[in-house]
Design an enzyme around this catalytic site. Structure first.
Site, PDB file in Angstrom:
ATOM      1  N   CYS A   1     -41.415 -17.745 -34.540  1.00  0.00           N
ATOM      2  CA  CYS A   1     -40.523 -17.710 -35.710  1.00  0.00           C
ATOM      3  C   CYS A   1     -41.203 -17.963 -37.052  1.00  0.00           C
ATOM      4  O   CYS A   1     -41.161 -17.102 -37.928  1.00  0.00           O
ATOM      5  CB  CYS A   1     -39.383 -18.703 -35.511  1.00  0.00           C
TER       6      CYS A   1
HETATM    7  P1  NAD Z   1     -36.853 -12.923 -27.251  1.00  0.00           P
HETATM    8  O1  NAD Z   1     -37.919 -11.955 -27.513  1.00  0.00           O
HETATM    9  O2  NAD Z   1     -37.133 -14.134 -26.450  1.00  0.00           O
HETATM   10  O3  NAD Z   1     -35.584 -12.202 -26.598  1.00  0.00           O
HETATM   11  C1  NAD Z   1     -35.013 -11.032 -27.075  1.00  0.00           C
HETATM   12  C2  NAD Z   1     -34.370 -10.322 -25.902  1.00  0.00           C
HETATM   13  O4  NAD Z   1     -33.688  -9.164 -26.356  1.00  0.00           O
HETATM   14  C3  NAD Z   1     -35.383  -9.840 -24.856  1.00  0.00           C
HETATM   15  O5  NAD Z   1     -35.033 -10.353 -23.583  1.00  0.00           O
HETATM   16  C4  NAD Z   1     -35.264  -8.311 -24.903  1.00  0.00           C
HETATM   17  O6  NAD Z   1     -35.497  -7.698 -23.651  1.00  0.00           O
HETATM   18  C5  NAD Z   1     -33.821  -8.164 -25.350  1.00  0.00           C
HETATM   19  N1  NAD Z   1     -33.512  -6.848 -25.928  1.00  0.00           N
HETATM   20  C6  NAD Z   1     -34.258  -6.087 -26.750  1.00  0.00           C
HETATM   21  N2  NAD Z   1     -33.611  -4.955 -27.048  1.00  0.00           N
HETATM   22  C7  NAD Z   1     -32.424  -4.980 -26.403  1.00  0.00           C
HETATM   23  C8  NAD Z   1     -31.316  -4.099 -26.324  1.00  0.00           C
HETATM   24  N3  NAD Z   1     -31.300  -2.947 -26.982  1.00  0.00           N
HETATM   25  N4  NAD Z   1     -30.284  -4.452 -25.561  1.00  0.00           N
HETATM   26  C9  NAD Z   1     -30.281  -5.606 -24.886  1.00  0.00           C
HETATM   27  N5  NAD Z   1     -31.304  -6.490 -24.922  1.00  0.00           N
HETATM   28  C10 NAD Z   1     -32.358  -6.185 -25.685  1.00  0.00           C
HETATM   29  O7  NAD Z   1     -36.286 -13.338 -28.704  1.00  0.00           O
HETATM   30  P2  NAD Z   1     -35.687 -14.746 -29.133  1.00  0.00           P
HETATM   31  O8  NAD Z   1     -36.801 -15.712 -29.326  1.00  0.00           O
HETATM   32  O9  NAD Z   1     -34.540 -15.118 -28.270  1.00  0.00           O
HETATM   33  O10 NAD Z   1     -35.157 -14.377 -30.600  1.00  0.00           O
HETATM   34  C11 NAD Z   1     -34.021 -13.563 -30.799  1.00  0.00           C
HETATM   35  C12 NAD Z   1     -33.702 -13.567 -32.271  1.00  0.00           C
HETATM   36  O11 NAD Z   1     -33.380 -14.908 -32.688  1.00  0.00           O
HETATM   37  C13 NAD Z   1     -34.865 -13.132 -33.163  1.00  0.00           C
HETATM   38  O12 NAD Z   1     -34.365 -12.473 -34.274  1.00  0.00           O
HETATM   39  C14 NAD Z   1     -35.504 -14.455 -33.586  1.00  0.00           C
HETATM   40  O13 NAD Z   1     -36.191 -14.350 -34.803  1.00  0.00           O
HETATM   41  C15 NAD Z   1     -34.277 -15.345 -33.703  1.00  0.00           C
HETATM   42  N6  NAD Z   1     -34.530 -16.770 -33.480  1.00  0.00           N
HETATM   43  C16 NAD Z   1     -35.413 -17.180 -32.512  1.00  0.00           C
HETATM   44  C17 NAD Z   1     -35.611 -18.533 -32.318  1.00  0.00           C
HETATM   45  C18 NAD Z   1     -36.615 -19.043 -31.311  1.00  0.00           C
HETATM   46  O14 NAD Z   1     -36.983 -20.216 -31.382  1.00  0.00           O
HETATM   47  N7  NAD Z   1     -37.069 -18.256 -30.371  1.00  0.00           N
HETATM   48  C19 NAD Z   1     -34.919 -19.479 -33.102  1.00  0.00           C
HETATM   49  C20 NAD Z   1     -34.006 -19.005 -34.038  1.00  0.00           C
HETATM   50  C21 NAD Z   1     -33.814 -17.648 -34.222  1.00  0.00           C
END
Ligand code: NAD
Length: 437
Positions: free
Chosen positions: A269
């Protein structure tokens, strides 16, 4: 109330299991079939404290994983989008996952009379909900905002390594939108989920999007600030940056959190969000001098570590170096943008032989380095014949290391980038970032 979550990564899976633990009927969707298979059998694809246990329970009753978007759209009132928004090559966010998910959702919407509220939790730059998400939904559904679906921006603030606790008790809920009924629906949902002590902030889409980037930009600034102070402290014998941080943290205008100096921030992030904020700001005509300096300070921190190793070892060539901690933070197996990984890459170019130990992140690290480095299964094994051990991640296992652990090192030299070693025995040469010697 039935809820759908699209994207079962750190954010989506944590949210889904927490909702299921509170008896909401949750449907999870992910485009990665391998991930779906693992989740269905109760195995998250990443390590997060408490998650596996909660997932197993959730799957028994309230949480089902599906790939049938249409059937879910027909049943659900609230659809949360938690797909990834990774960094693109040109330093911006890559919206391909979001666009694909929204397109699929739009197509499914065209086949149902249900009118759900679609809630964007993924981190996106100001304007994305209205200028990109809404038109894609309208084009693919043949419906219009307020007439077939509603849109809300609801950024997420959980911290990896503490995702379940943060999801159970967030510090704030941001609800961005234009439509009063949709805002009310989401507000009521959160009011039921949490007690009313969690502050809820209602605003428009673009402000909600901006809040998330501002939040992470400020956190990155705090870290780079204290790292710069740590580097100054390190040059003055007798000063420990932790005492300085503790004292300034008592000032209510500053606060105690995020003042732990270290090797620099990493993870999925902060680096990505700061870079996106810099690119976004430049695109709209503002030179973000401070944020650029924050980023540069972070990138330089690894040099501070290597300079110290050079000073102490003379050369890095043919030296056995142990890296203790690979994940970007403790209680996580996430090595995305981890400074440990960058340090290993750098040390390899200098001809060092690297042995690593981490309680959870070995498998992910193996995917990066294969047989270029050695993987130890115990801390003691990792230290055998080592010329220098570098504590990179603040895992609790590293706090208690003592003479017994170090006895088979070739040279008992420890560099502690987190200043966590409790027992500083005189038999060991101990150096730390932020402590002047
Ligand atoms: P991640 O990469 O762990 O997970 C994202 C998931 O989305 C994956 O499992 C992927 O396969 C799935 N995906 C992609 N395209 C898809 C589609 N078309 N249909 C269904 N599923 C699909 O990401 P994350 O860390 O959970 O982050 C998600 C969002 O939240 C990002 O924008 C990130 O910046 C934000 N965020 C993350 C955190 C963190 O600590 N990881 C904290 C706050 C916000």
């Amino acid at each position: 109330m039935k809820i759908a979550i699209i994207g079962l990564g750190f954010v989506g899976l944590s949210f889904a299991t927490v909702l299921a633990s509170k008896s909401y009927h949750v449907f999870g969707i992910d485009s990665d079939k391998n991930k779906i298979h693992k989740i269905k059998s109760g195995n998250p694809t990443f390590y997060e404290p408490k998650l596996q246990q909660m997932l197993s329970k959730a799957l028994q009753k309230h949480f089902s994983v599906s790939s049938d978007v249409l059937s879910i759209i027909r049943q659900c009132d609230l659809i949360f989008i938690t797909v990834g928004t990774p960094k693109s090559k040109n330093g911006y966010i890559d919206l391909y996952m979001l666009k694909n998910a929204i397109k699929q959702l739009g197509k499914a919407l065209s086949q149902t009379n249900n009118s759900p509220v679609i809630i964007i939790k993924s981190t996106i730059v100001p304007g994305t909900t209205q200028n990109i998400v809404q038109p894609i939904l309208e084009k693919n559904s043949g419906k219009s905002l307020g007439n077939g679906f509603e849109l809300i921006t609801n950024p997420e603030f959980l911290r990896e390594g503490n995702a379940i606790n943060d999801t159970l008790k967030p510090h704030v809920i941001i609800i961005g939108g234009e439509n009063k009924t949709a805002i009310h629906k989401v507000k009521e949902f959160y009011k039921k989920l949490y007690d009313s002590s969690i502050p809820t902030f209602i605003t428009n889409h673009q402000t909600a999007e901006m809040i998330k980037y501002t939040n992470n930009s400020f956190l990155a600034t705090k870290i780079s600030f204290i790292n710069q102070i740590a580097n100054i402290c390190q040059s003055i014998p007798g000063i420990n940056v932790d005492e300085v941080a503790k004292a300034i943290g008592l000032d209510p205008r500053i606060g105690p959190l995020f003042l732990n100096a270290g090797p620099g921030y990493g993870g999925s992030c902060l680096p990505k969000d700061l870079q996106t904020m810099i690119t976004f700001s430049s695109k709209i005509g503002h030179k973000p001098l401070l944020l650029t300096a924050v980023q540069q300070t972070n990138a330089l921190q690894i040099t501070n570590i290597t300079n110290l190793i050079y000073k102490l070892l003379g050369t890095l060539k043919q030296k056995n170096i142990t890296i203790l901690g690979l994940s970007f933070k403790e209680n996580s197996d996430d090595i995305r943008e981890s400074v440990s990984i960058k340090l290993i890459k750098l040390l390899l170019t200098k001809g060092s032989s690297i042995t690593v130990y981490d309680p959870k992140a070995i498998d992910n690290t193996r995917k990066v380095f294969n047989n270029k480095i050695n993987y130890a299964t115990t801390i003691n094994d990792s230290l055998k014949n080592s010329h220098c051990a570098i504590i990179m991640t603040a895992w609790k296992q590293f706090r208690k290391l003592n003479t017994g652990n170090f006895k088979n090192m070739k040279r008992k030299l420890i560099i502690d980038t987190r200043r966590i070693l409790e027992n500083k025995n005189t038999n060991v040469e101990y150096y730390a970032l932020g402590i002047g010697q």
